[in-house]
Design a protein around this motif. Structure first.
Motif, PDB file in Angstrom:
ATOM      1  N   GLN A   8      -8.983 154.491  85.817  1.00 34.15           N
ATOM      2  CA  GLN A   8      -9.343 156.158  86.680  1.00 34.15           C
ATOM      3  C   GLN A   8     -10.387 157.386  85.639  1.00 34.15           C
ATOM      4  O   GLN A   8     -10.379 156.153  84.294  1.00 34.15           O
ATOM      5  N   LEU A  39     -11.845 160.478  89.071  1.00 32.40           N
ATOM      6  CA  LEU A  39     -12.513 158.824  89.924  1.00 32.40           C
ATOM      7  C   LEU A  39     -11.775 157.416  89.263  1.00 32.40           C
ATOM      8  O   LEU A  39     -11.845 157.244  88.200  1.00 32.40           O
ATOM      9  N   SER A  40     -11.375 157.416  90.854  1.00 33.00           N
ATOM     10  CA  SER A  40     -10.706 155.996  90.731  1.00 33.00           C
ATOM     11  C   SER A  40     -11.426 155.139  91.160  1.00 33.00           C
ATOM     12  O   SER A  40     -12.172 154.686  91.999  1.00 33.00           O
ATOM     13  N   TYR A  41     -10.501 153.925  89.893  1.00 33.43           N
ATOM     14  CA  TYR A  41     -11.577 152.443  90.684  1.00 33.43           C
ATOM     15  C   TYR A  41     -10.648 151.405  91.251  1.00 33.43           C
ATOM     16  O   TYR A  41      -9.547 151.739  90.242  1.00 33.43           O
ATOM     17  N   THR A  80     -12.865 153.686  94.267  1.00 34.13           N
ATOM     18  CA  THR A  80     -11.760 153.863  94.951  1.00 34.13           C
ATOM     19  C   THR A  80     -11.915 155.178  96.241  1.00 34.13           C
ATOM     20  O   THR A  80     -11.527 155.958  96.858  1.00 34.13           O
ATOM     21  N   HIS A  81     -12.039 156.165  95.067  1.00 40.23           N
ATOM     22  CA  HIS A  81     -11.638 157.397  95.516  1.00 40.23           C
ATOM     23  C   HIS A  81     -12.317 158.398  94.571  1.00 40.23           C
ATOM     24  O   HIS A  81     -12.050 158.026  93.377  1.00 40.23           O
ATOM     25  N   THR A  82     -12.621 159.656  94.899  1.00 36.95           N
ATOM     26  CA  THR A  82     -13.114 160.242  93.856  1.00 36.95           C
ATOM     27  C   THR A  82     -12.373 162.339  94.312  1.00 36.95           C
ATOM     28  O   THR A  82     -12.328 162.267  95.814  1.00 36.95           O
ATOM     29  N   THR A 136     -18.361 150.765  96.986  1.00 36.30           N
ATOM     30  CA  THR A 136     -17.913 151.949  96.974  1.00 36.30           C
ATOM     31  C   THR A 136     -17.735 152.659  98.159  1.00 36.30           C
ATOM     32  O   THR A 136     -18.026 152.506  99.584  1.00 36.30           O
ATOM     33  N   THR A 137     -15.926 151.638  98.382  1.00 38.85           N
ATOM     34  CA  THR A 137     -15.269 152.511  98.947  1.00 38.85           C
ATOM     35  C   THR A 137     -14.843 153.441  98.955  1.00 38.85           C
ATOM     36  O   THR A 137     -14.513 154.170 100.293  1.00 38.85           O
ATOM     37  N   CYS A 138     -14.896 154.731  98.217  1.00 39.30           N
ATOM     38  CA  CYS A 138     -14.757 156.257  97.968  1.00 39.30           C
ATOM     39  C   CYS A 138     -16.128 156.538  98.724  1.00 39.30           C
ATOM     40  O   CYS A 138     -17.463 156.427  98.833  1.00 39.30           O
ATOM     41  N   SER A 139     -16.158 157.442  99.630  1.00 36.46           N
ATOM     42  CA  SER A 139     -17.853 157.431 100.516  1.00 36.46           C
ATOM     43  C   SER A 139     -18.749 158.641  99.858  1.00 36.46           C
ATOM     44  O   SER A 139     -20.121 159.290 100.002  1.00 36.46           O
TER      45      SER A 139
END
Length: 94
Positions: free
Chosen positions: A13, A25-27, A38-40, A72-75
């Motif tokens: 992250q 911001l995770s990855y 994956t996630h913000t 970019t899984t995270c929208s």
């Protein structure tokens, strides 16, 4: 804006703390040459200050430096990359 963004590879992250609040911001690394954002998350108190954008820039700079293709899984990240043509070359084909 210049924020002290920290890269924590052991936690996969990018993080920033400001005034006792944080954002991340995770990855994941699903393949040897791919990074998946994956996630913000930005705490309520820090929203509206461009911190998500700064995290995105840091993550994408890291991907470019390491020659990784970006998923970019995270929208939020998907939208950020779509709105910034200078990052299109990093997008994973598919």
């Amino acid at each position: 804006m210049s924020l002290p963004i920290q890269h924590e590879p052991e936690n996969q992250q990018f993080t920033v703390s400001q005034d006792g609040h944080s954002a991340e911001l995770s990855y994941s690394l699903p393949a040897k040459d791919v990074i998946d954002f994956t996630h913000t998350f930005v705490e309520e108190e820090l929203r509206g200050q461009g911190i998500g954008d700064e995290l995105a820039k840091a993550g994408l700079a890291y991907a470019r430096e390491k020659k990784l293709k970006v998923r970019t899984t995270c929208s939020f990240m998907a939208g950020y990359v779509a709105q910034h043509p200078d990052y299109q070359d990093l997008a994973e084909a598919g």
